[in-house]
Write a protein that holds these residues in place. Structure first.
Motif, short mmCIF file in Angstrom:
data_model
loop_
_atom_site.label_atom_id
_atom_site.label_comp_id
_atom_site.label_asym_id
_atom_site.label_seq_id
_atom_site.Cartn_x
_atom_site.Cartn_y
_atom_site.Cartn_z
N ASP A 141 5.28 -7.24 7.09
CA ASP A 141 4.53 -6.45 8.07
C ASP A 141 4.07 -5.13 7.47
O ASP A 141 2.99 -4.62 7.79
CB ASP A 141 5.37 -6.19 9.32
N LEU A 147 3.62 -4.36 4.12
CA LEU A 147 2.77 -4.37 2.94
C LEU A 147 2.16 -5.72 2.57
O LEU A 147 0.97 -5.82 2.28
CB LEU A 147 3.57 -3.84 1.73
N LEU A 148 2.98 -6.77 2.58
CA LEU A 148 2.53 -8.02 1.95
C LEU A 148 1.38 -8.70 2.67
O LEU A 148 0.55 -9.35 2.03
CB LEU A 148 3.71 -8.99 1.79
N ALA A 149 1.32 -8.57 3.98
CA ALA A 149 0.21 -9.19 4.73
C ALA A 149 -0.49 -8.13 5.57
O ALA A 149 0.15 -7.19 6.05
CB ALA A 149 0.73 -10.30 5.61
N ASN A 150 -1.78 -8.27 5.73
CA ASN A 150 -2.55 -7.36 6.58
C ASN A 150 -2.83 -8.09 7.89
O ASN A 150 -3.61 -9.04 7.93
CB ASN A 150 -3.87 -6.99 5.89
#
Lengths: 77, 228
Positions: free
Chosen positions: A60, A62-65
């Motif tokens: 939530d 950083l890894l996915a927008n």
């Protein structure tokens, strides 16, 4: 050490230009049955202890927008 | 007014930003992404480039750098925050501006001039614009996307700052909106109008030697804002 696979995919409503290019190349190779190709990301994480809540937090933060992407986790023993 | 030009690893339009601001008599200095304070500054400039190598997503890691808490505070307090190209991507990734920038429609890095009409007429960035601007773009991921409700809100509340329009000889949208942005959006504002993110580079069109001075129409207006 526990390994977690994070699959990040573009939201279905969004145009995936890279996927469209790949689909075009596959059509040129004669794979007429192909309807669509979509490209996502696989991120492999190794963590000392697996805590789903913490890993989701990583996604939530950083890894996915969330504006354009969805994600799912897979724990690899 | 003193502007902080924020640098991340991989920023590469930071010098252009500083040069263009100082060139019109605005005080500007660099601030490193790991700094925690913007004390002594009145406005923020987030330059273009390829912060963190564009890894993961353009602007994703820069948007989580330590200095960004201060940038958010500036945005909330109504101070000027200006993100260009990668800077626009950083502002969207940080949630300061809505939507996202995705790969250009035809998967090609575009380095060329575009033509822009201002849509909003009241913001500090757009009030001084008197004509269609001819300004360069240089990006691989500049296709602005947002969900229908967000687009409706941006359009309805006058928060679209600039839109790609047809230049001389251009007839199709494919020509004048080359990255395929939703509603041909080139730049957007926050609701207060003190934050602007845009893909085209006004700082690269500040002298005849560079081929255009149209960027000055945006930058000069910032001078009028004075100390926030």
């Amino acid at each position: 050490m526990p390994k977690v696979r994070v699959f990040v995919t573009l939201k279905p409503s969004l145009l995936d230009t890279a996927g469209r290019t790949v689909a075009g190349a596959l059509h040129k190779l004669g794979y007429d049955e192909l309807e669509e190709a979509r490209i996502g990301k696989l991120i492999e994480l190794e963590v000392k202890d697996y805590d789903e809540k913490r890993v989701k937090e990583m996604c939530d933060k950083l890894l996915a927008n969330p504006v354009i992407e969805d994600y799912r986790l897979e724990l690899v023993k | 007014m003193r502007v902080a030009v924020v640098r991340f690893p991989g920023s590469n339009c930071d010098q252009d930003g500083l040069y263009s601001l100082r060139g019109i008599g605005i005080q500007a200095d660099y601030v490193w992404q790991d700094d925690h304070s913007l004390k002594g500054f009145d406005a923020v400039w987030i330059p273009g480039g390829f912060s963190y190598g564009d890894y993961l997503r353009c602007g994703a890691m820069a948007a989580r750098a330590p200095i960004m808490d201060e940038v958010k505070r500036f945005a909330d307090e109504g101070r000027i925050v200006f993100g260009i190209c990668n800077g626009f991507q950083v502002l969207c990734e940080s949630g300061i501006l809505p939507g996202a920038l995705m790969g250009n429609l035809r998967q090609k890095f575009l380095c060329r001039y575009v033509h822009l009409d201002r849509v909003n007429t009241t913001s500090p960035f757009t009030q001084g614009v008197t004509k269609t601007l001819r300004i360069p773009i240089a990006h691989g991921e500049g296709r602005y996307v947002a969900d229908k409700d967000t687009l409706k809100r941006l359009e309805g509340e006058g928060l679209v700052a600039f839109r790609y329009v047809a230049g001389p000889g251009e007839t199709s949208e494919e020509e004048f909106n080359p990255n395929g942005s939703d509603n041909a959006i080139a730049g957007i504002l926050n609701p207060k109008g003190n934050v602007l993110g845009m893909m085209p580079h006004p700082e690269r069109s500040v002298s005849e030697t560079l081929g255009s001075t149209d960027g000055l129409q945006i930058l000069q207006a910032l001078k009028l804002v004075g100390v926030a």
